[in-house]
Design a protein around this motif. Structure first.
Motif, mmCIF file in Angstrom:
data_model
loop_
_atom_site.group_PDB
_atom_site.id
_atom_site.type_symbol
_atom_site.label_atom_id
_atom_site.label_comp_id
_atom_site.label_asym_id
_atom_site.label_seq_id
_atom_site.Cartn_x
_atom_site.Cartn_y
_atom_site.Cartn_z
ATOM 1 N N GLY A 1 0.754 -1.201 0.019
ATOM 2 C CA GLY A 1 -0.066 0.109 0.078
ATOM 3 C C GLY A 1 0.919 1.406 0.140
ATOM 4 N N THR A 2 0.367 2.216 0.029
ATOM 5 C CA THR A 2 0.963 3.739 -0.082
ATOM 6 C C THR A 2 1.641 4.053 1.241
ATOM 7 O OG1 THR A 2 -1.192 4.285 -1.323
ATOM 8 C CG2 THR A 2 0.388 6.221 -0.482
ATOM 9 N N ARG B 1 -1.785 1.502 -7.049
ATOM 10 C CA ARG B 1 -1.745 1.590 -8.121
ATOM 11 C C ARG B 1 -0.905 2.824 -8.767
ATOM 12 N NH1 ARG B 1 -7.856 1.533 -9.294
ATOM 13 N NH2 ARG B 1 -7.412 3.411 -7.849
ATOM 14 N N GLU B 2 -0.744 2.866 -10.041
ATOM 15 C CA GLU B 2 -0.189 3.972 -10.727
ATOM 16 C C GLU B 2 1.053 4.508 -10.348
ATOM 17 O OE1 GLU B 2 -2.982 5.042 -8.989
ATOM 18 O OE2 GLU B 2 -4.476 4.309 -10.248
ATOM 19 N N TRP C 1 1.529 7.779 -6.921
ATOM 20 C CA TRP C 1 0.277 8.109 -7.357
ATOM 21 C C TRP C 1 -0.089 9.696 -7.153
ATOM 22 C CZ3 TRP C 1 -3.904 8.730 -4.285
ATOM 23 C CH2 TRP C 1 -3.980 8.040 -2.937
ATOM 24 N N TYR D 1 -2.099 12.048 -11.860
ATOM 25 C CA TYR D 1 -2.380 10.709 -11.173
ATOM 26 C C TYR D 1 -1.900 9.481 -11.935
ATOM 27 C CZ TYR D 1 -5.639 7.390 -8.962
ATOM 28 O OH TYR D 1 -6.403 6.089 -8.305
ATOM 29 N N ASP E 1 -5.076 -2.477 -6.119
ATOM 30 C CA ASP E 1 -5.481 -2.674 -4.610
ATOM 31 C C ASP E 1 -7.106 -2.333 -4.825
ATOM 32 O OD1 ASP E 1 -5.260 0.161 -4.789
ATOM 33 O OD2 ASP E 1 -3.917 0.266 -2.869
ATOM 34 N N GLN E 2 -7.538 -1.235 -5.527
ATOM 35 C CA GLN E 2 -9.061 -1.182 -5.542
ATOM 36 C C GLN E 2 -9.686 -2.033 -6.144
ATOM 37 O OE1 GLN E 2 -9.702 0.962 -3.317
ATOM 38 N NE2 GLN E 2 -7.525 1.611 -3.050
ATOM 39 N N THR F 1 -5.760 5.635 2.505
ATOM 40 C CA THR F 1 -4.884 6.851 2.431
ATOM 41 C C THR F 1 -6.016 8.091 1.694
ATOM 42 O OG1 THR F 1 -2.967 5.808 2.451
ATOM 43 C CG2 THR F 1 -3.032 7.917 1.446
ATOM 44 N N PHE G 1 -11.635 5.230 -2.720
ATOM 45 C CA PHE G 1 -12.042 4.765 -4.246
ATOM 46 C C PHE G 1 -13.157 3.966 -4.217
ATOM 47 C CE2 PHE G 1 -7.296 5.420 -3.183
ATOM 48 C CZ PHE G 1 -6.858 6.048 -4.389
#
Ligand SMILES: Nc1ncnc2c1ncn2[C@@H]1O[C@H](COP(=O)(O)OP(=O)(O)O)[C@@H](O)[C@H]1O
Ligand SMILES: O=P(O)(O)OC[C@H](O)CO
Length: 494
Positions: free
Chosen positions: A12-13, A83-84, A103, A135, A244-245, A266, A269
C-alpha cells in the motif's frame, strides 16, 4: 483434507502488508511494516523502491512465522498494490534509476495541461478510459526518461524496464525472470487500450514512451512464475496480480453489474462493477478494468479521491491535534455538529469528479468557538461529502444501487460509516473480514490454483459484520451538502 494457505502481499501507499488466509478467507498470519514518505518539493511524493522491497520481504516473512507455517505449506501468492506508482529499473541490476513516483505526485501537471491544450484528451479517454491527470503513470514515466541523465538513451537501447509496483515486486520475487503486470494495473497507466487489451502505439507515441520498457499484460489470475526459493525457504507459485482497489472489489465480492464498493485508506476509491461493458462516464469518472479472468474482462466505473484517511493522518502527524486516528471518533461524537466548519482536504489537488491538480486544501467557517473536535469532525465529514460527490456522478451515469460495501482502515470508525450512510442516503455494509484488499488477491490466487471453482463460490463466503442505515432528514442532508459544494467551489482553480 489438506488446508490451502494463500499468501496475499498488499503493498500500500503507507505500509507493506502480508496476510496468510485459509481457503475460507480466515486470517492465519499477518506481517506489516510502514515505510517513509518523501516530499522533495511541493506536491511531489516519492517512495524508495528498496524500502518497498525490504518492507514487503519482511512482512511476508513475519506473516509466514505468525501463521506458524513454512513456505512449502503455502499454495500460492497473490500480489495487490498501490496503483499508478511508477518505477523504472535497470534490467541488469534490478535497481531503480529514480525513486518511485507515487500516484499522489503532481509534478507532471504542466505536461498534462500541455497535452490537453493539444486537444488529445478525448482520444486518450476513449482508448485508456482515463483523463489527462498527473495521477496516472504515463506522464510519470516520461518525466523520469526526460529528467534522469541518460535514461532515454538507455530505454531506447532496451536496458530499462518500467513497472507499477506489482511488476517491480514480481521482478524482484522471481529474480528478474518475470516482467509482467495484469490488466487492472495496465489500465491505470494511460498507455493501455482497455478495449483491445493491449499497449496502444498511438498513446505510447503521444507520451513519448518506448515500448521496450513495457511489461507483458496478463490476466489478473495467471501463471506468474515462482518466487525464488532462497527468499522464504521454498519456491511458491505467484498466481495473481491485481491493483488494490480492484482487489478490494473482488474481496467485497462485487461480481454482479451494479454492485459497488468504497475503500477508505489513504485515499478513497469507489468502484462500480459494470460487467462486460466499458461504460464511459458523462461525469468525469474513470472507466477501468475491474478484473480479467480467462481473457474475459469485467469493467468498472471508478471515482478516485486522493485524500481520505490522509486527512486524519495530517491531524495526527502534521497538526498534532490528536494522538491516534481512532481518537477522531470520540472527538466527532463530543460535539453536536461541526458548527459550520468545512474542510476541503485538497492537499494534492482534487480528484474525481473535479480533476483539478492545482487546487489546494482549505478550512472554512472558523470562529472563536471552533475547537479541535469541530476540526476533527469536519475532516471526517469531508470524506463523506467527497463520497457523495462520487455517488452523485455514478447515479448521473445511470447507476442504481441500494447498498454500498465499505472497507479500509477508516471504516473501523463507526461514526464515519453512519455519517456516510446519512450523507449518501444509502445503506452501508461493513464486511466480516476487514482486509478486503488482501483477501481479493488471495481469492484470485485461489481461483488460479483451483481452491475455488468460481467467483460464485467466492461470493458465497462474503459476510456482513455491520450494516448502517441512513438516519438523517433530507433537509439537513441537503443543507450540509450545499455547504460542502460552496467550500469546494472556493478552492477550485479550473
Ligand atoms: N478509527 C479511525 N478513524 C479514522 N481514520 C482512521 C481510523 N483508523 C485508521 N484511519 C485512517 O485510515 C488510514 C489507514 O487505512 P489503510 O487501509 O491501512 O490505508 P492504506 O492502505 O492506504 O495505507 C490512515 O490514513 C488512518 O488515518
Ligand atoms: O494504497 P492505497 O490503499 O491508498 O491505494 C492507492 C490507490 O491504488 C491509488 O490509486
Amino acid at each position: 483434507m489438506k488446508e490451502s494457505y494463500l499468501l496475499a502481499i498488499d503493498q500500500g501507499t503507507t505500509s507493506s502488508r502480508a496476510i496468510i488466509f485459509n481457503a475460507q478467507g480466515g486470517v492465519c498470519g499477518i506481517g506489516q511494516e510502514e515505510f517513509s514518505q518523501h516530499y522533495p518539493e511541493d506536491a511531489w511524493v516519492e517512495h524508495d523502491p528498496e524500502e518497498i522491497w525490504q518492507t514487503t520481504l519482511n512482512s511476508c516473512r513475519k506473516a509466514i512465522a505468525d501463521a506458524g507455517l513454512t513456505a512449502a505449506e503455502i499454495a500460492g501468492i497473490g500480489i495487490t498494490n498501490q496503483r499508478e506508482t511508477t518505477v523504472i529499473w535497470d534490467r541488469q541490476t534490478g535497481r531503480a534509476i529514480y525513486p518511485a513516483i507515487v500516484w499522489q505526485d503532481r509534478r507532471t501537471a504542466k505536461h498534462c495541461a500541455e497535452l490537453k491544450s493539444q486537444g488529445v484528451e478525448e482520444l486518450v479517454a476513449r482508448r485508456s478510459g482515463l483523463l489527462l491527470d498527473p495521477y496516472f503513470s504515463g506522464t510519470k514515466v516520461a518525466w523520469i526518461l526526460d529528467n534522469v541523465d541518460g535514461a532515454r538513451a538507455r530505454a531506447d537501447a532496451g536496458e530499462l524496464a518500467f513497472g507499477t509496483i506489482d511488476s517491480f515486486l514480481l521482478w524482484r520475487l522471481t529474480d528478474g525472470a518475470q516482467h509482467a503486470t495484469d490488466a487492472t494495473n495496465a489500465s491505470r497507466t494511460l498507455l493501455f487500450n482497455i478495449h483491445n487489451q493491449s499497449w496502444d502505439a498511438e498513446l505510447l507515441s503521444l507520451f513519448n514512451i518506448p515500448s521496450s520498457l513495457l511489461p507483458e499484460v496478463k490476466d489478473s489470475c495467471d501463471n506468474y512464475g515462482e518466487c525464488s526459493p532462497d527468499l522464504f525457504g521454498a519456491a511458491i507459485p505467484i498466481c495473481a496480480l491485481i491493483g488494490d482497489q480492484q482487489a478490494a472489489t473482488v474481496g467485497q465480492a462485487c461480481f454482479t453489474p451494479g454492485m459497488v464498493k468504497s475503500t477508505y485508506g489513504t485515499g478513497c476509491f469507489v468502484v462500480l462493477n459494470t460487467g462486460s461493458k466499458a461504460l464511459s462516464s458523462k461525469h468525469r469518472l474513470l472507466t477501468t478494468v475491474a478484473y480479467r479472468i480467462n481473457g474475459e474482462v469485467t469493467y468498472a466505473l471508478e471515482g478516485s479521491i486522493f485524500v481520505a484517511g490522509a486527512a486524519v493522518q495530517w491531524l495526527r502527524d502534521g497538526l498534532k491535534l490528536i494522538g491516534s486516528a481512532a481518537e477522531t471518533q470520540p472527538l466527532a461524537e463530543s460535539v453536536a455538529s461541526s458548527n459550520g466548519v468545512y474542510m476541503v482536504p485538497a492537499f494534492t489537488g482534487l480528484g474525481a469528479p473535479y480533476w483539478d491538480p492545482d487546487a489546494r486544501g482549505a478550512i472554512f467557517g472558523i470562529t472563536r468557538d471552533t475547537g479541535i473536535a469541530h476540526i476533527a469532525r469536519a475532516a471526517l465529514e469531508s470524506v463523506c461529502y467527497q463520497t457523495r460527490d462520487l455517488l452523485e456522478a455514478m447515479r448521473g451515469d445511470g447507476a442504481d444501487f441500494a447498498t454500498l460495501r465499505v472497507d479500509g482502515g477508516m471504516v473501523a470508525n463507526n461514526w464515519v460509516v453512519q455519517r456516510l450512510a446519512d450523507m449518501l442516503d444509502c445503506r452501508c455494509e461493513r464486511p466480516q473480514v476487514s482486509e478486503t484488499t488482501a483477501l481479493g488477491a488471495a481469492y484470485l490466487a485461489g481461483l488460479q490454483l483451483g481452491v475455488y471453482a468460481s467467483l460464485d463460490e467466492i461470493a458465497g463466503l462474503w459476510q456482513c459484520e455491520a450494516g448502517f442505515d441512513p438516519a438523517m432528514n433530507e433537509l439537513d442532508r441537503a443543507r450540509r451538502y450545499t455547504g460542502w459544494k460552496n467550500a469546494v467551489a472556493r478552492v477550485r482553480t479550473s
